[in-house]
Design a protein around this motif. Structure first.
Motif, PDB file in Angstrom:
ATOM      1  N   ILE A  60      -5.328  42.802  35.469  1.00 57.27           N
ATOM      2  CA  ILE A  60      -4.704  43.696  34.721  1.00 57.27           C
ATOM      3  C   ILE A  60      -3.536  44.423  35.390  1.00 57.27           C
ATOM      4  CG2 ILE A  60      -6.967  44.522  33.800  1.00 57.27           C
ATOM      5  CD1 ILE A  60      -7.201  46.663  35.604  1.00 57.27           C
ATOM      6  N   ASP A  62       0.333  44.249  37.287  1.00 57.55           N
ATOM      7  CA  ASP A  62       1.595  43.618  37.115  1.00 57.55           C
ATOM      8  C   ASP A  62       1.898  42.382  37.986  1.00 57.55           C
ATOM      9  OD1 ASP A  62       3.811  43.229  35.910  1.00 57.55           O
ATOM     10  OD2 ASP A  62       4.875  44.882  36.298  1.00 57.55           O
ATOM     11  N   ASN A 145       5.093  41.991  33.094  1.00 60.40           N
ATOM     12  CA  ASN A 145       5.242  43.065  32.129  1.00 60.40           C
ATOM     13  C   ASN A 145       6.217  43.250  31.319  1.00 60.40           C
ATOM     14  OD1 ASN A 145       2.238  43.843  32.071  1.00 60.40           O
ATOM     15  ND2 ASN A 145       2.557  45.339  33.536  1.00 60.40           N
ATOM     16  N   ASN A 237      -0.737  49.715  31.171  1.00 64.50           N
ATOM     17  CA  ASN A 237      -0.141  50.195  32.540  1.00 64.50           C
ATOM     18  C   ASN A 237       0.363  51.387  32.444  1.00 64.50           C
ATOM     19  OD1 ASN A 237       2.272  50.201  34.611  1.00 64.50           O
ATOM     20  ND2 ASN A 237       1.636  48.006  34.861  1.00 64.50           N
ATOM     21  N   ILE A 238       0.048  52.173  33.498  1.00 56.03           N
ATOM     22  CA  ILE A 238       0.336  53.600  33.550  1.00 56.03           C
ATOM     23  C   ILE A 238       2.043  53.896  33.613  1.00 56.03           C
ATOM     24  CG2 ILE A 238       0.483  53.804  36.014  1.00 56.03           C
ATOM     25  CD1 ILE A 238      -1.520  56.331  34.257  1.00 56.03           C
ATOM     26  N   ALA A 239       2.618  52.998  34.021  1.00 56.64           N
ATOM     27  CA  ALA A 239       4.235  53.090  34.000  1.00 56.64           C
ATOM     28  C   ALA A 239       4.694  53.288  32.443  1.00 56.64           C
ATOM     29  CB  ALA A 239       4.936  52.131  34.750  1.00 56.64           C
ATOM     30  N   VAL A 240       4.208  52.178  31.608  1.00 57.11           N
ATOM     31  CA  VAL A 240       4.673  52.292  30.219  1.00 57.11           C
ATOM     32  C   VAL A 240       4.057  53.287  29.476  1.00 57.11           C
ATOM     33  CG1 VAL A 240       4.137  50.808  28.157  1.00 57.11           C
ATOM     34  CG2 VAL A 240       4.522  49.678  30.227  1.00 57.11           C
ATOM     35  N   PHE A 242       3.306  56.205  30.526  1.00 59.46           N
ATOM     36  CA  PHE A 242       4.247  57.254  31.225  1.00 59.46           C
ATOM     37  C   PHE A 242       5.466  57.424  30.564  1.00 59.46           C
ATOM     38  CE2 PHE A 242       7.611  58.304  34.172  1.00 59.46           C
ATOM     39  CZ  PHE A 242       7.220  59.737  34.728  1.00 59.46           C
ATOM     40  N   PHE A 297      -3.617  54.575  28.467  1.00 59.69           N
ATOM     41  CA  PHE A 297      -3.767  53.785  29.754  1.00 59.69           C
ATOM     42  C   PHE A 297      -5.155  53.325  29.821  1.00 59.69           C
ATOM     43  CE2 PHE A 297      -5.305  54.407  34.045  1.00 59.69           C
ATOM     44  CZ  PHE A 297      -5.017  53.390  34.573  1.00 59.69           C
ATOM     45  N   THR A 301      -6.710  49.456  29.350  1.00 61.37           N
ATOM     46  CA  THR A 301      -7.190  49.056  30.783  1.00 61.37           C
ATOM     47  C   THR A 301      -8.789  48.848  30.978  1.00 61.37           C
ATOM     48  OG1 THR A 301      -5.372  50.200  31.821  1.00 61.37           O
ATOM     49  CG2 THR A 301      -7.260  49.241  33.257  1.00 61.37           C
TER      50      THR A 301
END
Lengths: 365, 163
Positions: A60, A62, A145, A237-240, A242, A297, A301
């Protein structure tokens, strides 16, 4: 509200599945006694103990390379911003973490699929992230990703440019083909998400809502496909999430009118309560998009973790006998995730529309 | 912790790509699609409104037609009944005139017949008188051929004459 009922039912379904799953995990000690039925798991050829949590987290997370099938892996470009300047090279140089790469300015090593600088005394300096910005290494690599996201962009562009062309070609006529598949969804976003929540000014926000909805949905679906070009966990993914919620935050507050700001800074409460109200309201501004970020997220996930856990059962038990059970549960989970994929896209878009609606509402009280 | 820490690289690429995607889709997809849908909806609504108006117009016209038809029917009935009355009147008049004419003709005929009868009677009377005279003449001639008989007659006549 009908929304909370959906969320609740999802929670119930998830806890049910987790309950069944845990029941199987307790059988683990029993299963290990039957090691004569063990199969050679592909991962265990290096005689290492199979660790499900490691495998799951690796899947899960990157990655700097994209595993296609068997031993075929696509090495993705690495772009590093160091305090000395940019470095661009292929991730093939790391040989899946078995080798260090000596770049122009530093020597780099792949630690758990993250790039770190190897100092002169073998000490590792990790790259910067959003919680720790002041590092001499920032990783701008085109990761799995990012590639997956670009694939989804190409798909979205192809789909909606052709739909748009169809509208031009068949102006005033009934929709046909892909256009007729997409039109109800577009109308759903307009009539059931934008209009009731934003009101008559909805048209200005339609492009954003449509883009967010289809971006999340298609990436949720791509994430469900277990092999290339799927298999990434982009919306998990938390960056996306975010970035997506940050866009919501900005759009909501940029469009907030005087009633919105009055509600925050001069609410209808006694003046001596203002020192309490201000922090609460300011936290409210942040917490709404924050909840969006965490919700998307966590949902995606969690789905991936459950599916991977069910698959891992086969290797944990080292028994093919468990495979039918695993597969049955995975199929069930995948079907549920199909629903969740659309549902989370819907919820994210709906709440964004709702926040915009409260920010541009004309008269309070 | 690693899982919930946003990576700067991915945040950067997501932001850039999402904004590019947003502007591309907004300009080349959403704008034409939404305006096409709106246009079509408006045209459908227009068409529906027009159809409704046409229906109303139609029903109005139908009503009007019905009223006109009713009026025409009433007029026709009126005209027919009048014509019937007139016809009856004419027939009655004609009958009366015919009666009168007939009566007059009969009267004339009767007068003519009477006249002709009178003329004929007069004629017959004349002829009878003439014939009688001729007969009488012939008889007298015969009788007066011998003397005795003349004397007898004179005596007879003399006897009848009463002085």
């Amino acid at each position: 509200m009908y929304l909370s009922r959906i969320l609740n039912s999802k929670k119930i379904a998830l806890s049910l599945i987790l309950g069944v799953f845990l029941t199987f995990v307790t059988c683990k000690t029993f299963a290990i006694q039957h090691e004569e039925h063990a199969v050679e798991a592909s991962e265990s050829h290096n005689e290492k103990e199979f660790s499900p949590s490691e495998v799951i987290l690796e899947h899960i997370a990157d990655s700097h390379s994209w595993h296609l099938w068997g031993h075929t892996t696509v090495a993705l470009p690495v772009i590093l911003y160091t305090d000395q300047g940019f470095e661009v090279f292929s991730s093939a140089h790391f040989e899946h973490g078995h080798a260090d790469y000596k770049g122009q300015y530093y020597t780099y090593r792949l630690v758990k699929d993250k790039i770190a600088i190897v100092g002169p005394g073998e000490e590792l300096v990790a790259g910067a992230n959003m919680l720790n910005m002041h590092k001499k290494l920032i990783d701008f690599s085109i990761t799995k990703n990012v590639v997956s996201m670009w694939i989804s962009f190409v798909l979205l562009l192809i789909i909606f440019f052709s739909v748009s062309a169809a509208y031009k070609k068949r102006a005033g006529k009934a929709p046909k083909g892909l256009q007729s598949f997409m039109e109800p969804i577009i109308l759903f976003v307009r009539d059931d998400i934008a209009r009731p929540n934003i009101g008559y000014k909805y048209q200005r926000f339609m492009p954003l809502l449509l883009t967010v909805f289809f971006f999340i949905w298609i990436n949720n679906l791509i994430g469900l496909v277990p092999f290339f070009p799927g298999g990434s966990n982009l919306t998990g993914n938390i960056a996306v999430t975010f970035v997506l919620s940050l866009i919501t935050l900005i759009i909501v507050n940029v469009n907030g009118n005087k009633y919105y700001w009055k509600h925050i800074f001069a609410p209808d409460v006694p003046v001596w309560l203002y020192p309490i109200m201000w922090p609460v309201e300011l936290v409210g501004i942040i917490s709404k998009p924050f909840a969006l970020m965490i919700r998307l997220f966590a949902n995606i996930t969690a789905g991936h973790i459950i599916v991977l856990s069910l698959i891992s059962l086969i290797f944990v038990f080292k028994s093919v006998a468990i495979a039918p059970v695993s597969v049955a549960f995975v199929v069930f989970m995948d079907v549920l995730e199909l629903l969740v994929a659309a549902l989370q896209a819907f919820i994210f878009t709906l709440l964004t529309a709702l926040f915009i609606g409260t920010a541009i509402e004309e008269h309070h009280h | 912790m690693e899982l919930v820490t946003p990576e700067i690289g991915l945040v950067f690429w997501t932001t850039v790509s999402f904004l590019v995607l947003f502007f591309l889709l907004a300009k080349f997809a959403w704008k034409p699609i939404m305006s096409a849908i709106d246009d079509r909806e408006r045209s459908i609504e227009d068409a529906l409104l027009k159809a409704e108006a046409a229906k109303e117009e139609m029903s109005r016209l139908t009503n009007e037609n019905e009223v006109l038809l009713k009026q025409a029917r009433a007029e026709r009935d009126l005209i027919l009944s009048e014509a019937k009355k007139i016809k009856e009147q004419i027939i009655a008049d004609a009958k009366e005139a015919a009666h009168k004419e007939g009566a007059r003709q009969i009267e004339l005929a009767r007068v003519e017949i009477n006249n002709q009868k009178a003329i004929a009677m007069a004629d017959v009377k004349n002829q009878v008188a003439e014939l009688s005279i001729q007969v009488a003449e012939k008889i007298l001639q015969n009788q007066l051929q011998d003397q005795q008989k003349q004397d007898e007659l004179v005596s007879q006549l003399l006897k009848e004459v009463k002085l």
